[in-house]
Structure formats: C-alpha cells, structure tokens
Design an enzyme around this catalytic site. Structure first.
Site, mmCIF file in Angstrom:
data_model
loop_
_atom_site.group_PDB
_atom_site.id
_atom_site.type_symbol
_atom_site.label_atom_id
_atom_site.label_comp_id
_atom_site.label_asym_id
_atom_site.label_seq_id
_atom_site.Cartn_x
_atom_site.Cartn_y
_atom_site.Cartn_z
ATOM 1 N N GLU A 23 0.838 -1.203 0.000
ATOM 2 C CA GLU A 23 0.000 0.000 0.000
ATOM 3 C C GLU A 23 0.869 1.248 0.000
ATOM 4 O O GLU A 23 2.087 1.186 0.226
ATOM 5 C CB GLU A 23 -0.906 0.013 1.243
ATOM 6 N N HIS A 77 0.268 5.734 1.111
ATOM 7 C CA HIS A 77 -0.623 6.745 1.680
ATOM 8 C C HIS A 77 0.212 7.967 2.036
ATOM 9 O O HIS A 77 1.450 7.904 2.062
ATOM 10 C CB HIS A 77 -1.361 6.217 2.927
ATOM 11 N N HIS A 130 4.866 6.347 8.535
ATOM 12 C CA HIS A 130 5.016 5.351 9.609
ATOM 13 C C HIS A 130 6.439 5.423 10.155
ATOM 14 O O HIS A 130 7.399 5.520 9.375
ATOM 15 C CB HIS A 130 4.862 3.915 9.091
ATOM 16 N N HIS A 132 4.904 0.259 0.398
ATOM 17 C CA HIS A 132 5.538 -0.529 1.464
ATOM 18 C C HIS A 132 4.795 -1.828 1.715
ATOM 19 O O HIS A 132 3.576 -1.918 1.518
ATOM 20 C CB HIS A 132 5.688 0.277 2.757
ATOM 21 N N CYS A 140 4.693 0.096 15.313
ATOM 22 C CA CYS A 140 4.448 1.083 14.261
ATOM 23 C C CYS A 140 3.715 2.278 14.851
ATOM 24 O O CYS A 140 2.655 2.132 15.452
ATOM 25 C CB CYS A 140 3.633 0.463 13.129
HETATM 26 MN MN MN Z 1 0.877 1.613 5.742
#
Ligand code: MN
Length: 145
Positions: free
Chosen positions: A59, A61, A65, A99, A113
């Site tokens: 994914e 975004h 992270h 990632h 995370c």
């Molecule tokens: Mn992610």
C-alpha cells in the site's frame, strides 16, 4: 500508566485484533493497539505480528510510519528498495512510499508502528502501479498482492 507485557508478545488488557477489517490483501497478521493517543500526542502505537509466510498489505498513503522491528526478522519494501530487516532496526516509511512487510523465515516478524491518529486511508496498487513496481526485478520477486 504502564502496560505490562504479559507473555509471548501480548500485553495486559490489550485485545488481539484483525490486521485490517476492509481488505484481504494480506496474510497471517495480527494487530494490537498499545497506545491510542493523548491530547498532546495524537498518535497510535501499534504492534503488528506477521506469522511465517505472511505479509502486510502492499500500500501507499500520505501519512508516515515510524517502525521498529521488535521480534524476529524478515523483509520490507520501502519505496524502491527491498531490505532485510531484523530486531531493533528502525524504519521510516515516507509519504506515498509503497511498502510491504513479509515474514520470510520460519519465525514471526513483529514490529512496533507509530502513526498519527488522523490519517488518510491506504491506497492499494492498480495494475499500472504493479507494472511500474515490477520493472525493478528485486521488487518484482518480492511483492505479493
Ligand atoms: Mn501503511
């Protein structure tokens, strides 16, 4: 406040959750939300664990992270690189970097995370995105989707 580690990477009074509710582009992964934000620190600290052979969603975004490998090792795609990762490695996943984490050995891959509570939803790759990613042979050999 202290959240005691109980045993085997489980913490007192922290429920074991499904990794994601809304897609099934992943395999053998659990989620525990250890800290769910404070007014002056609006972020979540989660612990994910991927069982052997499992992987997280491929994914991207806008939100970032910060990841700390906490248990075992495996591989991670971050942007255009596939890394071998192991306990105590610290990883930043920048905005819009593709990632994915994979537990590639016969032991689990666990990681902490950190994310903002307010964050955009992940975007999954289109066929066109996958074709672009697969132009790199390392990435082509790595990704699961
Ligand atoms: Mn992610």
């Amino acid at each position: 406040m202290i959240i005691r580690h109980n045993e085997n990477y489980k913490w007192d009074n922290i429920p074991m959750l499904a990794y994601k509710e809304d897609t099934n582009c992943f395999k053998n992964i659990t989620r525990q939300v250890l800290l769910d934000g404070a007014p002056a620190l609006p972020c979540q600290l989660r612990y994910f664990e991927i069982a052997p052979g499992g992987y997280s969603t491929l994914e991207q975004h806008e939100h970032v992270h910060f990841v700390v490998i906490f248990r075992g090792g495996g591989k991670a795609l971050v942007g255009k690189e596939v890394y071998d990762v192991q306990e105590k490695d610290v990883i930043e996943i920048p905005s819009f970097a593709w990632h994915q984490f994979q537990a590639t050995s016969d032991s689990p891959l666990g990681f902490l995370c950190l994310v903002n509570i307010e964050r955009d939803r992940p975007r999954l790759p289109t066929e066109e995105d996958l074709n672009l990613l697969r132009q790199d042979s390392n990435i082509a050999a790595f990704i699961k989707s």
